[in-house]
Design an enzyme around this catalytic site. Structure first.
Site, mmCIF file in Angstrom:
data_model
loop_
_atom_site.group_PDB
_atom_site.id
_atom_site.type_symbol
_atom_site.label_atom_id
_atom_site.label_comp_id
_atom_site.label_asym_id
_atom_site.label_seq_id
_atom_site.Cartn_x
_atom_site.Cartn_y
_atom_site.Cartn_z
ATOM 1 N N TYR A 1 -16.316 16.914 -15.970
ATOM 2 C CA TYR A 1 -16.630 15.725 -15.791
ATOM 3 C C TYR A 1 -17.755 15.319 -15.018
ATOM 4 C CZ TYR A 1 -15.742 10.582 -15.492
ATOM 5 O OH TYR A 1 -16.019 9.191 -15.172
ATOM 6 N N ASP B 1 -7.130 18.689 -14.275
ATOM 7 C CA ASP B 1 -7.318 17.318 -14.673
ATOM 8 C C ASP B 1 -6.857 17.257 -16.250
ATOM 9 O OD1 ASP B 1 -8.540 15.152 -16.096
ATOM 10 O OD2 ASP B 1 -10.512 15.250 -14.800
ATOM 11 N N LYS C 1 -7.799 6.398 -19.469
ATOM 12 C CA LYS C 1 -8.037 6.787 -20.810
ATOM 13 C C LYS C 1 -6.740 6.970 -21.818
ATOM 14 C CE LYS C 1 -11.640 7.743 -18.637
ATOM 15 N NZ LYS C 1 -12.341 8.890 -18.129
ATOM 16 N N ARG D 1 0.866 -1.313 0.043
ATOM 17 C CA ARG D 1 -0.083 -0.153 -0.040
ATOM 18 C C ARG D 1 1.000 1.204 0.100
ATOM 19 N NH1 ARG D 1 -1.589 1.660 4.733
ATOM 20 N NH2 ARG D 1 -2.473 -0.293 5.527
HETATM 21 C C1 LIG Z 1 -12.614 9.197 -16.901
HETATM 22 C C2 LIG Z 1 -12.447 10.530 -16.269
HETATM 23 C C3 LIG Z 1 -12.079 10.734 -14.918
HETATM 24 C C4 LIG Z 1 -12.512 9.597 -13.861
HETATM 25 O O1 LIG Z 1 -11.553 8.789 -13.996
HETATM 26 P P1 LIG Z 1 -11.708 7.183 -13.700
HETATM 27 O O2 LIG Z 1 -10.665 6.484 -14.208
HETATM 28 O O3 LIG Z 1 -12.964 6.852 -14.487
HETATM 29 O O4 LIG Z 1 -12.173 7.193 -12.103
HETATM 30 C C5 LIG Z 1 -12.023 12.213 -14.686
HETATM 31 N N1 LIG Z 1 -11.760 13.352 -15.422
HETATM 32 C C6 LIG Z 1 -11.778 13.120 -16.710
HETATM 33 C C7 LIG Z 1 -11.613 14.023 -17.686
HETATM 34 C C8 LIG Z 1 -12.263 11.579 -17.109
HETATM 35 O O5 LIG Z 1 -12.382 11.875 -18.543
#
Ligand SMILES: *Cc1c(COP(=O)(O)O)cnc(C)c1O
Length: 381
Positions: free
Chosen positions: A98, A170, A195, A46
């Site tokens: 998001y 982000d 992604k 962890r």
């Molecule tokens: C998918 C996404 C998230 C969240 O991520 P997860 O891996 O699905 O928890 C946050 N911000 C953006 C812009 C995203 O496309």
């Protein structure tokens, strides 16, 4: 090192035990200590795991940061950032956010007494107006999801610094191939590695990167204390995915450009949202802070009928109708019913998320197959 070399080498070295060139999957929860407290830097997975560490170091280098931390999902990474704050603290975020970020902010953290304000950040005056003595963080996303608005990271960071507020970005949609927010004054970069970083739609993971040692200490404390880490197998997969990030992003951008122009010239298409268009309201900012314009595109259909959007999306054969984005395969989604269902109708329509809006994550296939696919689907409505 330059970006295309860093993706392959940064933070990585042949395995000291065996010489293995690829970082092994250290599938272990614990580590031998010679005498109590005498170990090789790892005690419990962890707190740290060599496969995860390799990925964290690699990501830190790609974002021009110093510290990387990986989590079991993107929202787990967001969760860790917001846990830096206390009841009474205020956070300013964008109104075109998001859906999952909006949900964790309003449904998980607001009940604990952290306040969120959602403002349109295309006008920086809105941010200034929302700042109070309690504001501790500005949270932005650029390009935004799904409207592809561009926020001027450097300008927002100036406001944040003036008021002694942290700025988190982000960077999921852009990836460090297109933009590096830490270089533009951001304090924390967040990723859904699910992604583009992973890139193959086979892992769910999140990441945080920062430069400042004090912020890193806080985030590491939360990562270790709350425990939302990712496993070694997933770390390996994302490390593997990142090795082709620059190649994939280049093709995503090339294909995105072709598709954006194709859609714009189609008589049944109403609006096309893509920051590469000169008439995009934030095109100049996009050009300034991004290397290229990415493979994410949203568009609406003339007449704004949900039935048309549904028909089009289920007629597509190469584009797969699915949530998520950033993989090698092209995906399409309907924000109103899929990613943005948690956002109240009035809120989402204010930012342009209307019934016929369709979002495309343009993959790296042969672009002619993608335009053929769209052509046939548009003909069906
Ligand atoms: C998918 C996404 C998230 C969240 O991520 P997860 O891996 O699905 O928890 C946050 N911000 C953006 C812009 C995203 O496309």
């Amino acid at each position: 090192m330059r970006f295309g070399t860093k993706v392959i080498h940064a933070g990585l070295a042949p395995d000291p035990a065996t010489g293995a060139v690829m970082t092994p999957i250290y599938q272990t929860s614990t580590y031998h200590q010679k005498t109590p407290g005498e170990h090789k830097g790892f005690q419990y997975s962890r707190s740290g795991n060599p496969t995860r560490k390799a990925l964290e170091d690699n990501l830190a280098a790609l974002e021009n940061g110093t510290y990387g931390m990986c989590f079991g999902s993107g929202v787990a990474a967001i969760d860790a950032v917001i846990k830096m704050f206390k009841p009474g603290d205020e956070i300013i975020s964008t109104d075109d956010l998001y859906g999952g970020s909006y949900r964790i902010f309003t449904k998980i953290f607001e009940p604990f007494g952290i306040k969120f304000k959602f403002v349109a950040m295309s006008d920086l005056a809105n941010i200034e107006a929302a700042v109070t003595a309690n504001t501790k963080l500005i949270w932005i996303e650029t390009p935004t999801n799904p409207m592809m608005n561009i926020i001027d990271i450097e300008a927002v960071s100036k406001i944040a610094k003036e008021h002694n507020i942290l700025l988190a970005v982000d960077n999921t949609f852009a990836t460090p191939y297109l933009q590096t927010p830490l270089d533009l004054g951001a304090d924390i970069v967040m990723h859904s590695a699910t992604k583009y970083l992973g890139g193959h739609s086979d892992v769910v993971m999140g990441a945080l990167i920062c430069k400042d040692e004090k912020i890193a200490e806080q985030l590491y404390f939360i990562q270790n204390s709350s425990g939302a880490i990712c496993g070694p197998q997933d770390s390996f997969l994302v490390l593997r995915g990142i090795k082709t990030l620059h190649l994939r992003m280049q093709r995503h951008c090339e294909n995105g450009k072709v598709i954006a122009h194709y859609l714009k010239n189609h008589p049944k298409v109403d609006q096309v949202y893509w920051p590469g268009f000169e008439e995009h309201p934030n095109h100049a900012v996009a050009k300034k802070q991004m290397k290229d314009f990415g493979g994410m595109i949203s568009f609406t259909i003339k007449g704004n009928r949900k039935e048309d959007a549904f028909k089009l999306m289920s007629s597509l054969k190469v584009f797969t109708l699915a949530e998520s984005l950033g993989g090698v395969e092209s995906l399409t989604c309907h924000p109103v019913t899929m990613t943005h269902a948690a956002i109240p109708k009035k809120e989402r329509e204010k930012s342009g998320v209307i019934d016929s809006l369709i979002r495309l994550s343009v993959g790296v296939e042969d672009v002619n197959d993608l335009t053929d696919d769209l052509e046939a689907a548009l003909a069906s409505i």
